[in-house]
Design an enzyme around this catalytic site. Structure first.
Site, mmCIF file in Angstrom:
data_model
loop_
_atom_site.group_PDB
_atom_site.id
_atom_site.type_symbol
_atom_site.label_atom_id
_atom_site.label_comp_id
_atom_site.label_asym_id
_atom_site.label_seq_id
_atom_site.Cartn_x
_atom_site.Cartn_y
_atom_site.Cartn_z
ATOM 1 N N GLU A 127 -10.807 9.005 10.794
ATOM 2 C CA GLU A 127 -12.204 8.644 10.511
ATOM 3 C C GLU A 127 -12.933 8.189 11.775
ATOM 4 O OE1 GLU A 127 -14.233 8.584 7.408
ATOM 5 O OE2 GLU A 127 -12.732 10.148 7.242
ATOM 6 N N GLY A 179 0.826 -1.211 0.000
ATOM 7 C CA GLY A 179 0.000 0.000 0.000
ATOM 8 C C GLY A 179 0.857 1.256 0.000
ATOM 9 N N ALA A 208 -2.072 -3.078 7.086
ATOM 10 C CA ALA A 208 -3.018 -3.710 6.162
ATOM 11 C C ALA A 208 -4.451 -3.429 6.602
ATOM 12 C CB ALA A 208 -2.786 -5.218 6.110
ATOM 13 N N HIS A 258 -3.236 11.364 4.753
ATOM 14 C CA HIS A 258 -1.919 11.678 4.195
ATOM 15 C C HIS A 258 -1.823 11.081 2.800
ATOM 16 C CE1 HIS A 258 -1.770 8.348 7.061
ATOM 17 N NE2 HIS A 258 -1.040 7.729 6.149
ATOM 18 N N TYR A 316 -16.164 1.544 7.880
ATOM 19 C CA TYR A 316 -14.694 1.632 8.010
ATOM 20 C C TYR A 316 -14.313 2.308 9.330
ATOM 21 C CZ TYR A 316 -9.974 3.532 7.336
ATOM 22 O OH TYR A 316 -8.654 3.890 7.508
ATOM 23 N N SER A 337 -7.156 5.824 12.626
ATOM 24 C CA SER A 337 -7.531 6.839 11.636
ATOM 25 C C SER A 337 -8.379 7.968 12.212
ATOM 26 C CB SER A 337 -8.334 6.141 10.531
ATOM 27 O OG SER A 337 -9.030 7.074 9.749
ATOM 28 N N ASP A 385 -1.976 -13.395 5.470
ATOM 29 C CA ASP A 385 -3.240 -12.674 5.304
ATOM 30 C C ASP A 385 -3.823 -12.381 6.680
ATOM 31 O OD1 ASP A 385 -6.072 -12.072 4.650
ATOM 32 O OD2 ASP A 385 -5.473 -12.742 2.651
ATOM 33 N N LEU A 386 -4.365 -11.182 6.827
ATOM 34 C CA LEU A 386 -4.970 -10.815 8.113
ATOM 35 C C LEU A 386 -6.180 -11.681 8.447
ATOM 36 C CD1 LEU A 386 -4.986 -6.919 8.394
ATOM 37 C CD2 LEU A 386 -3.501 -8.553 9.529
ATOM 38 N N GLN A 406 -8.781 -2.875 4.695
ATOM 39 C CA GLN A 406 -9.638 -2.387 3.618
ATOM 40 C C GLN A 406 -9.786 -0.911 3.945
ATOM 41 O OE1 GLN A 406 -11.592 -0.757 1.363
ATOM 42 N NE2 GLN A 406 -13.265 -0.962 2.843
HETATM 43 P P1 NDP Z 1 -3.709 1.213 1.105
HETATM 44 O O1 NDP Z 1 -5.128 0.920 0.771
HETATM 45 O O2 NDP Z 1 -2.856 1.920 0.118
HETATM 46 O O3 NDP Z 1 -2.970 -0.176 1.486
HETATM 47 C C1 NDP Z 1 -3.620 -1.176 2.199
HETATM 48 C C2 NDP Z 1 -2.724 -2.397 2.271
HETATM 49 O O4 NDP Z 1 -3.395 -3.426 3.010
HETATM 50 C C3 NDP Z 1 -2.374 -2.997 0.919
HETATM 51 O O5 NDP Z 1 -1.018 -3.401 0.948
HETATM 52 C C4 NDP Z 1 -3.277 -4.225 0.855
HETATM 53 O O6 NDP Z 1 -2.776 -5.262 0.052
HETATM 54 C C5 NDP Z 1 -3.249 -4.653 2.309
HETATM 55 N N1 NDP Z 1 -4.318 -5.571 2.687
HETATM 56 C C6 NDP Z 1 -5.649 -5.377 2.580
HETATM 57 N N2 NDP Z 1 -6.305 -6.436 3.070
HETATM 58 C C7 NDP Z 1 -5.386 -7.333 3.501
HETATM 59 C C8 NDP Z 1 -5.448 -8.625 4.092
HETATM 60 N N3 NDP Z 1 -6.607 -9.235 4.351
HETATM 61 N N4 NDP Z 1 -4.291 -9.252 4.410
HETATM 62 C C9 NDP Z 1 -3.127 -8.673 4.146
HETATM 63 N N5 NDP Z 1 -2.995 -7.456 3.568
HETATM 64 C C10 NDP Z 1 -4.111 -6.795 3.242
HETATM 65 O O7 NDP Z 1 -3.711 2.018 2.492
HETATM 66 P P2 NDP Z 1 -2.708 3.150 3.030
HETATM 67 O O8 NDP Z 1 -1.322 2.743 2.768
HETATM 68 O O9 NDP Z 1 -3.194 4.474 2.590
HETATM 69 O O10 NDP Z 1 -3.008 3.090 4.591
HETATM 70 C C11 NDP Z 1 -2.296 2.197 5.446
HETATM 71 C C12 NDP Z 1 -3.109 1.984 6.709
HETATM 72 O O11 NDP Z 1 -3.302 3.209 7.382
HETATM 73 C C13 NDP Z 1 -4.509 1.404 6.496
HETATM 74 O O12 NDP Z 1 -4.790 0.588 7.617
HETATM 75 C C14 NDP Z 1 -5.416 2.623 6.505
HETATM 76 O O13 NDP Z 1 -6.711 2.268 6.888
HETATM 77 C C15 NDP Z 1 -4.710 3.460 7.553
HETATM 78 N N6 NDP Z 1 -4.859 4.896 7.445
HETATM 79 C C16 NDP Z 1 -4.528 5.529 6.278
HETATM 80 C C17 NDP Z 1 -4.586 6.905 6.202
HETATM 81 C C18 NDP Z 1 -4.238 7.635 4.938
HETATM 82 O O14 NDP Z 1 -4.563 8.818 4.860
HETATM 83 N N7 NDP Z 1 -3.560 7.010 4.000
HETATM 84 C C19 NDP Z 1 -4.980 7.716 7.377
HETATM 85 C C20 NDP Z 1 -5.265 6.927 8.557
HETATM 86 C C21 NDP Z 1 -5.192 5.576 8.581
HETATM 87 P P3 NDP Z 1 -3.120 -5.381 -1.541
HETATM 88 O O15 NDP Z 1 -2.053 -4.586 -2.228
HETATM 89 O O16 NDP Z 1 -3.041 -6.845 -1.765
HETATM 90 O O17 NDP Z 1 -4.488 -4.816 -1.745
HETATM 91 P P1 GDR Z 2 -11.277 9.644 3.359
HETATM 92 O O1 GDR Z 2 -10.553 9.907 1.959
HETATM 93 O O2 GDR Z 2 -12.646 9.137 3.201
HETATM 94 O O3 GDR Z 2 -11.072 10.872 4.182
HETATM 95 O O4 GDR Z 2 -10.407 8.440 3.939
HETATM 96 P P2 GDR Z 2 -11.118 10.221 0.501
HETATM 97 O O5 GDR Z 2 -9.987 10.844 -0.237
HETATM 98 O O6 GDR Z 2 -11.762 9.038 -0.109
HETATM 99 O O7 GDR Z 2 -12.279 11.307 0.782
HETATM 100 C C1 GDR Z 2 -12.014 12.577 1.338
HETATM 101 C C2 GDR Z 2 -13.248 13.466 1.209
HETATM 102 O O8 GDR Z 2 -13.439 13.811 -0.161
HETATM 103 C C3 GDR Z 2 -14.822 13.723 -0.455
HETATM 104 N N1 GDR Z 2 -15.030 13.491 -1.891
HETATM 105 C C4 GDR Z 2 -14.625 12.406 -2.579
HETATM 106 N N2 GDR Z 2 -13.923 11.308 -2.183
HETATM 107 C C5 GDR Z 2 -13.622 10.383 -3.120
HETATM 108 N N3 GDR Z 2 -12.896 9.314 -2.773
HETATM 109 N N4 GDR Z 2 -14.031 10.507 -4.425
HETATM 110 C C6 GDR Z 2 -14.741 11.585 -4.856
HETATM 111 O O9 GDR Z 2 -15.095 11.682 -6.027
HETATM 112 C C7 GDR Z 2 -15.056 12.589 -3.891
HETATM 113 N N5 GDR Z 2 -15.701 13.776 -3.955
HETATM 114 C C8 GDR Z 2 -15.686 14.307 -2.742
HETATM 115 C C9 GDR Z 2 -15.315 12.557 0.399
HETATM 116 O O10 GDR Z 2 -16.736 12.590 0.521
HETATM 117 C C10 GDR Z 2 -14.549 12.832 1.681
HETATM 118 O O11 GDR Z 2 -15.270 13.742 2.487
HETATM 119 C C11 GDR Z 2 -8.991 8.393 3.814
HETATM 120 C C12 GDR Z 2 -8.573 6.913 3.728
HETATM 121 O O12 GDR Z 2 -7.191 6.856 3.446
HETATM 122 C C13 GDR Z 2 -8.835 6.204 5.023
HETATM 123 O O13 GDR Z 2 -8.281 4.890 4.967
HETATM 124 C C14 GDR Z 2 -8.152 6.987 6.145
HETATM 125 O O14 GDR Z 2 -8.381 6.374 7.385
HETATM 126 C C15 GDR Z 2 -8.666 8.420 6.167
HETATM 127 O O15 GDR Z 2 -8.375 9.005 4.914
HETATM 128 C C16 GDR Z 2 -7.988 9.256 7.249
#
Ligand code: NDP
Ligand code: GDR
Length: 324
Positions: free
Chosen positions: A127, A13, A81, A179, A149, A125, A58-59, A83
């Protein structure tokens, strides 16, 4: 001193790839857990693939987690890891709960059974704050999640706290605000916008369909946020930290900056589309990073405008390369 070992779940990810790079720079042996798929998807880690150890797990599968910990004996485990796409969590709420909530218990159980001295990081998160009860949000702000979520992440947070308190594990929950980076999945709003801006600029697309333009997020750069994950696991007491920039911006403002950067007016291209509205929205996130800054010395290095420009520039470059 022998080389430190860290296990990252979710290494394929966005955050996993930046964290792996960061830990390699710190001299770690990095073990990355990937799930089995019919085609490998190592796009984000292909540049470091020779430097890390990739293992299958796998988780959803408890025994795979135990086996990895037994075989590789990491001192630190970063559970990234999940969803992670909020809209999917309404379409697949049970699966989201299995990965994002119960998955945390499975890996904590593995840690507890195999080696309770392992230091554990849980990717929590903003969220979890959902319908915010306080502005800005801190480690003490009550949670009010607004999606399956968010609910799953609240479970992950509390089970981490509970294992720390029940079994004295060094377990930390990092409450990270949004981020982003050029490696962000294309379905998230920031990358969706910057990718569309680049395509429109290059004449490959005409418009951009978005949902709620008013929602506000506290956006930072993923490269900065993975540093905070590591800081939490270094000597001292385990604790929970909010990691945020302390600024908030609307989706509209993000559009404005991104289109401005290539000399276009966002109003001429953005179409509001009900298809992208959510059943329940998180309207206004802004974190207070005082604790992580004071206790761990963490500070972000990339500002909001720099982040937007970095992402637009990266998309322009990739699209030009693809076209060449
Ligand atoms: P991504 O969606 O980019 O990555 C998620 C990762 O989890 C991928 O490597 C995916 O693998 C893996 N994964 C999903 N399901 C499983 C499973 N069952 N077993 C093993 N691996 C699995 O997320 P981010 O890198 O953006 O985020 C990392 C973490 O931080 C997540 O937990 C997210 O919820 C959390 N988070 C993210 C934020 C953000 O702004 N980015 C903010 C706050 C929290 P695959 O490539 O196979 O799909
Ligand atoms: P978020 O990120 O839900 O905050 O979760 P996302 O970028 O999906 O949405 C941010 C805001 O934008 C609004 N929005 C849209 N969002 C998407 N995806 N697509 C659109 O077309 C669109 N138009 C408006 C959304 O309604 C929302 O308010 C992310 C993920 O990385 C989570 O895993 C993580 O935990 C949180 O950030 C912190």
């Amino acid at each position: 001193m022998s080389q430190k070992r860290a296990l990252i779940t979710g290494i394929t990810g966005q955050d996993g790839s930046y964290l792996a790079e960061f830990l390699l720079q710190q001299g770690y042996k990095v073990i990355g857990m990937v799930r089995r798929t019919s085609t490998v998807n190592f796009d984000r880690i292909k540049h470091i693939q020779d430097d890390i150890e990739v293992v299958q797990g796998d988780l959803l599968d408890q025994s795979s987690l135990i086996e990895i910990l037994r075989d590789y004996r990491p001192q630190e485990v970063y559970n990234l890891a999940a969803q992670s796409f909020v809209p999917t969590s309404w379409k697949q709420p049970v699966l989201t709960g299995e990965f994002t909530a119960l998955g945390v218990t499975r890996i904590l159980e593995a840690v507890r059974n195999v080696d309770p001295t392992i230091r554990f990081y849980q990717a929590s998160s903003s969220e979890m704050f959902g319908k915010v009860q306080e502005v800005p949000q801190t480690e003490k702000t009550p949670f009010y999640p607004r999606s399956p979520y968010g609910v799953a992440k609240v479970y992950g947070h509390w089970i981490t706290v509970n294992y720390r308190e029940s079994y004295n594990l060094y377990a930390c929950s990092g409450i990270l605000f949004n981020h982003e980076s050029p490696r962000r999945g294309l379905e998230f709003v920031t990358h969706k916008i910057t990718h569309a801006v680049a395509k429109i600029k290059l004449g490959q697309a005409k418009d951009l369909h978005l949902g709620n333009l008013d929602s506000k997020r506290d956006w930072g750069y993923a490269g900065d946020y993975v540093r905070a994950m590591w800081l939490m696991l270094q000597p001292g007491q385990p604790d929970d930290y909010v990691v945020a920039s302390g600024e908030t911006h609307s989706v509209r403002e993000f559009c404005e900056l991104a289109f401005d950067h290539v000399g276009l007016k966002w109003e001429q291209y953005v179409v509001q589309d009900p298809a992208f509205m959510r059943p329940a929205e998180v309207d206004h996130l802004i974190g207070n990073p005082a604790k992580v800054s004071q206790v761990l010395g963490w500070k972000p290095s990339v500002s909001f405008p720099q982040l937007v420009q970095m992402m637009v520039d990266a998309d322009l470059e990739t699209l030009k390369k693809d076209g060449a």
